[in-house]
Design an enzyme around this catalytic site. Structure first.
Site, PDB file in Angstrom:
ATOM      1  N   ARG A   1       2.396  -4.245  -0.342  1.00 50.85           N
ATOM      2  CA  ARG A   1       1.822  -4.883  -1.874  1.00 50.85           C
ATOM      3  C   ARG A   1       2.952  -4.927  -2.779  1.00 50.85           C
ATOM      4  NH1 ARG A   1      -3.411  -1.449  -3.089  1.00 50.85           N
ATOM      5  NH2 ARG A   1      -3.437  -3.005  -4.763  1.00 50.85           N
TER       6      ARG A   1
ATOM      7  N   THR B   1      -7.918  -2.296   2.122  1.00 47.57           N
ATOM      8  CA  THR B   1      -7.029  -2.770   3.519  1.00 47.57           C
ATOM      9  C   THR B   1      -8.001  -2.587   4.486  1.00 47.57           C
ATOM     10  OG1 THR B   1      -4.903  -2.368   2.292  1.00 47.57           O
ATOM     11  CG2 THR B   1      -4.986  -2.346   4.734  1.00 47.57           C
TER      12      THR B   1
ATOM     13  N   ILE C   1      -4.992   4.369   4.880  1.00 45.10           N
ATOM     14  CA  ILE C   1      -4.796   2.827   4.483  1.00 45.10           C
ATOM     15  C   ILE C   1      -5.386   2.738   3.046  1.00 45.10           C
ATOM     16  CG2 ILE C   1      -3.995   1.946   6.495  1.00 45.10           C
ATOM     17  CD1 ILE C   1      -6.497   0.757   7.139  1.00 45.10           C
ATOM     18  N   ASP C   2      -5.079   1.912   2.339  1.00 46.81           N
ATOM     19  CA  ASP C   2      -5.938   1.663   1.054  1.00 46.81           C
ATOM     20  C   ASP C   2      -7.302   1.078   1.242  1.00 46.81           C
ATOM     21  OD1 ASP C   2      -3.474   1.977  -0.393  1.00 46.81           O
ATOM     22  OD2 ASP C   2      -2.952   0.020  -0.659  1.00 46.81           O
ATOM     23  N   ARG C   3      -8.093   1.334   0.319  1.00 48.87           N
ATOM     24  CA  ARG C   3      -9.505   1.124   0.526  1.00 48.87           C
ATOM     25  C   ARG C   3      -9.826  -0.175   0.754  1.00 48.87           C
ATOM     26  NH1 ARG C   3     -13.837   2.501  -4.454  1.00 48.87           N
ATOM     27  NH2 ARG C   3     -15.722   1.511  -3.551  1.00 48.87           N
TER      28      ARG C   3
END
Length: 305
Positions: free
Chosen positions: A241, A144, A140-142
């Protein structure tokens, strides 16, 4: 020179008059611009001549980039506290905090989830994804927050990877989006791939890319914002997103896919991986975890109400 370390590009019209360091950053999106700038002394040429990072390219310029041999750094365990949602001898599910990178990469060899897992689990992590990503089967994104699963052996890794590929893992995200959503629920089905001009971004494409499916529903409406739940049927990079931005409702705080201004002083997108459900790789029983909303998210919801 190893041919795998040498790259050659011909400048196209859309790149004309762009700084060469910016061009290479777009063409080699795995490399940071600062790292690329360090290569100009002896590793970058244009038409077989050395240039400065500020050189502005012309159509049909031939850029040659030679990367130094890669050195795999030692990835060290770090005593970083983890919020464990579920753990047994095969898997561990943690509630990742905001700002934590999942696995080491150039520029981020410390403070990652992998560093924390190596300390917490010792050598008991799967090795399928190599020494840089032990145990990691998805990301998962930094910025998130929320649930992410790691695997402690290769059998568990293979089974969880299979479930991800077959889209049988339950992944529910909570987010706050800008604007007033027209519908209370809906499904977004598009192709998603690398942005045609900005290689650091993903985009909805008319052709090419991979199928991406997101189901969303409104949990609460607020003044010029909505608190929503998104259920992923596929798991493309930046999928939620990109999809919400494609509807004209980017996530609050997302300066990549939304407005560059950030009136709420947020650090990155308001996105939380709340629910993760999977078939246990050893027992076959269904396991579901729920990550509580982080404090910043709760405060923002209260302020918007």
């Amino acid at each position: 020179m190893d041919p795998q370390n040498e790259f050659q590009f011909t400048v196209t019209e859309e790149m004309e008059d762009e700084r060469i360091d910016k061009c290479l950053n777009a063409l080699m999106d795995s490399l940071s611009r600062s790292y690329i700038q360090k290569l100009f002394a002896n590793a970058v040429t244009v038409n077989d001549k050395t240039v400065k990072p500020s050189y502005r390219v012309n159509v049909d310029d031939v850029i040659r980039l030679i990367l130094p041999p890669s050195v795999v750094p030692d990835i060290l365990p770090e005593n970083i506290p983890l919020s464990v949602l579920y753990e047994d001898q095969d898997v561990i599910v943690v509630d990742k905090p905001k700002g934590m990178v999942v696995h080491p990469a150039p520029g981020h060899y410390e403070g990652t989830l992998v560093n924390a897992l190596l300390y917490h689990c010792g050598s008991g992590l799967s090795g399928i994804n190599g020494v840089m990503r032990p145990g990691i089967v998805h990301r998962i994104d930094r910025d998130t927050t929320g649930s992410i699963i790691a695997c402690k052996n290769d059998h568990a890794h293979s089974e969880i990877a299979r479930q991800l590929k077959e889209h049988t893992i339950v992944r529910k995200y909570h987010a706050i989006v800008q604007g007033v959503l027209k519908d209370d629920q809906g499904t977004i089905r598009t192709l998603i791939g690398r942005h045609p001009t900005d290689r650091k971004k993903m985009a909805v494409l008319k052709q090419g890319g991979k199928e991406a499916i997101t189901h969303y529903r409104v949990l609460q409406r607020m003044r010029n914002a909505a608190y929503i739940e998104c259920v992923l049927e596929t798991g493309r990079t930046h999928q939620i997103r990109v999809h919400m931005a494609s509807l004209g409702h980017p996530l609050l705080g997302d300066v990549v896919y939304g407005p560059k201004t950030n009136p709420y002083n947020l650090t990155g997108q308001t996105l939380h991986a709340k629910t993760l459900g999977f078939e246990h790789p050893a027992t076959g029983r269904y396991v579901e975890t729920d990550a509580p909303l982080p404090e910043y998210f709760e405060k923002l919801l209260n302020s918007l109400q």
